[in-house]
Design an enzyme around this catalytic site. Structure first.
Site, short mmCIF file in Angstrom:
data_model
loop_
_atom_site.label_atom_id
_atom_site.label_comp_id
_atom_site.label_asym_id
_atom_site.label_seq_id
_atom_site.Cartn_x
_atom_site.Cartn_y
_atom_site.Cartn_z
N ASP A 55 82.91 -15.03 94.47
CA ASP A 55 82.38 -13.79 93.93
C ASP A 55 82.52 -13.72 92.42
O ASP A 55 83.28 -14.46 91.82
CB ASP A 55 83.14 -12.61 94.53
CG ASP A 55 82.56 -12.20 95.87
OD1 ASP A 55 81.48 -12.69 96.22
OD2 ASP A 55 83.21 -11.39 96.56
N LYS A 77 75.69 -14.75 91.54
CA LYS A 77 74.54 -15.12 90.72
C LYS A 77 73.53 -15.91 91.54
O LYS A 77 72.44 -15.47 91.81
CB LYS A 77 75.00 -15.96 89.52
CG LYS A 77 74.20 -15.61 88.27
CD LYS A 77 74.49 -16.54 87.12
CE LYS A 77 75.81 -16.24 86.40
NZ LYS A 77 76.43 -17.47 85.93
N MET A 184 108.35 1.44 105.63
CA MET A 184 109.69 1.96 105.93
C MET A 184 109.64 3.20 106.81
O MET A 184 110.40 4.14 106.63
CB MET A 184 110.45 2.25 104.63
CG MET A 184 110.60 1.02 103.76
SD MET A 184 111.32 1.34 102.17
CE MET A 184 109.90 1.94 101.27
#
Ligand code: SAH
Length: 492
Positions: A55, A77, A184
């Site tokens: 990319d 592109k 957590m």
């Protein structure tokens, strides 16, 4: 949301064909830019890709790591300077994989954070393509960090949501429509559930992932009003991540069909020689710990005055011995032609291959790749023998020569020493030993884990494992990486 996951590979594997012809797609996160923030796993697969589709956001420094002969496709592109559509990218990946290619789909940051990686994984799964997701360091967290901004800090905030400023429907995101990730959270699951139920619907999807990305990973899917009960019922313990929101319903379970996903495997051979086996095992989902218990070092100047000519046979007992021999020749300004017309014996195929790589043809490899069989073969051939071996290696070969009164010389070209381990794992499912010395090096450092399966490369190694107290010993059919791998697969 259920997605089809009947991988073609799984079918082939069921037929026992581990080395199937279909390729594989790796969805790789390249990190935010700094090449040091790409993962080791991402780097590893990049080095053996046939095709890389990358990319716009992938940094030049990472693109520069792609080996020379790889087909490179710039998805940002592309040819004729039009940008590849999402569908074109997906069909390119599919086509290449179906043609047996290793495809790396390289994306900025993390592939599943606004990278359309989720869509690409769905497309691959629907097409029955075998794929792996290699997370990356997301810009959402690392870019602020590089600017000195911690995204959480106990004095300022208690969480982080990650949004896109313009989503697919150009809507301003609403909290109800986001994924919330809680770290957590296990000991607080009840309070978390109660609090979230004040604003979210009871059937809001939740997922809890314990020991994520390891061989001990467990995933449960539940709903918000059952979150706490599910955590208790499944005895989920930290570390775990809780995900809340409709995305938590997804199960693009790419690891589900990997036969070694529940195996934690320790490889004890020196790192340079562990890589190939490690990659085979990791491709099948194993958690691999490359933990060399021995290190080898060339003994300097052994060839300075050594006689190399007049022998009928020259024997090599390891790849390390071959490499040390070649380096020693250079060091002592000697010439390989001094070996003259001597024939060459190698203990096994890997040693033979490394001799071949140095332009030396091998005249004899025993049927069973070990010292005993090599020595017995050489005894039959007769003639004067020169062996290159490890200083503190086994005496099996010389004992046999002595027994038969064979004229031989030996040169200790390298030595093997124990590694002093600074950190040792507490558990594993399989430990792979590739020589008796790796067993001794393990025992030198670790007193526990004797009930773990000890997979040994041959009988001598297995005997040593037995002496060191291992109770579940398996032996590879042949002393080779391939056979070790197959032995692990048979334990899956
Ligand atoms: N998958 C990527 C995000 C892709 S969306 C990740 O996990 O990072 C593209 C957006 O990411 C950009 O518009 C920008 O907002 C952000 N981004 C990616 N790399 C960045 C960087 N090096 N610096 C600042 N923002 C970045």
């Amino acid at each position: 949301m259920k997605v089809r996951n009947d991988f073609t590979k799984a079918v082939l594997r069921a037929e026992g064909d581990y080395f199937m012809s279909m390729g594989k797609v790796y969805l790789v996160g390249s990190g935010p830019g700094d090449s040091g923030l790409m993962t080791l796993r991402g780097h590893e697969v990049l080095k053996r890709a046939d095709v890389v589709i990358y990319d716009r956001l992938v940094n030049d420094s990472i693109i520069a790591m792609i080996p020379e002969n790889v087909i490179m496709i710039d998805a940002g592109k592309s040819s004729g300077s039009h940008t590849l559509t999402q569908r074109e990218i997906e069909s390119l990946m599919t086509e290449y994989a179906l043609n047996g290619k290793i495809v790396v789909r390289l994306k900025g940051g993390d592939p599943f954070v606004f990278g359309r990686g989720g869509e690409e994984a769905q497309a691959l799964m629907n097409a029955g393509i075998y794929f792996e997701v290699i997370p990356g360091v997301t810009s959402a967290i690392s870019v602020p960090a590089y600017a000195g901004i911690p995204v959480t800090h106990r004095d300022y905030c208690s969480g982080v949501n990650i949004f896109t400023a313009h989503d697919k429907h150009n809507l301003v995101p609403e909290f109800n429509n986001t994924t919330s990730i809680f770290l957590m959270g296990i000991s607080n699951a009840k309070a978390l559930q109660d609090k979230l139920l004040c604003s979210l619907s009871p059937d809001t999807p939740c997922a809890v992932i314990e020991n994520g990305t390891t061989s001990r990973q467990r995933v449960i899917h539940t709903r918000l009003d059952e979150l706490y009960d599910s955590v208790m019922k499944n005895h989920i313990e930290p570390p775990a991540v809780i995900i809340i929101g409709s995305a938590a319903d997804m199960s693009l379970n790419w690891r589900g069909n990997l036969p070694l996903r529940h195996k934690r495997i320790i490889i004890t051979r020196p790192e340079a020689r562990a890589e190939e086996l490690s990659q085979l095992l990791r491709d099948e989902g194993a958690e691999v710990i490359i933990m060399p218990t021995i290190k080898t070092s060339r003994i300097p100047h052994v060839l300075d005055n050594a006689n190399l000519s007049g022998y009928d046979w020259i024997g090599f007992t390891s790849v390390t011995g071959v490499n040390a021999f070649i380096e020693s020749l250079c060091e002592s300004n000697r010439d390989i032609r001094e070996l003259g017309h001597a024939k060459i014996a190698a203990i096994g195929n890997a040693t033979r291959d490394s001799l071949n790589a140095h332009g030396l043809n091998v005249d004899y490899v025993p049927e069973v790749f070990d010292g005993l069989h090599m020595a017995e073969g050489l005894v039959k051939f007769g003639g004067r023998i020169l062996m290159f071996r490890a200083l503190n290696g086994t005496q099996d070969i010389s004992n046999i020569f002595r027994k038969y009164g064979i004229a031989f010389d030996e040169i200790c070209i390298y030595r093997t020493d124990y590694v002093e381990l600074k950190h040792v794992p507490e558990f594993a499912d399989i430990i792979i030993f590739t020589s008796a010395s790796t067993v001794r090096g393990f025992a030198h450092n670790i007193n526990s884990m004797r009930d773990v399966i000890a997979l040994c490369i041959g009988i001598q190694t297995a005997d040593e494992a037995k002496r060191e107290g291992f109770t579940r010993i398996k032996i590879a059919e042949e002393a080779s990486v391939r056979k070790l791998f197959e032995a692990v697969m048979s334990l899956a």
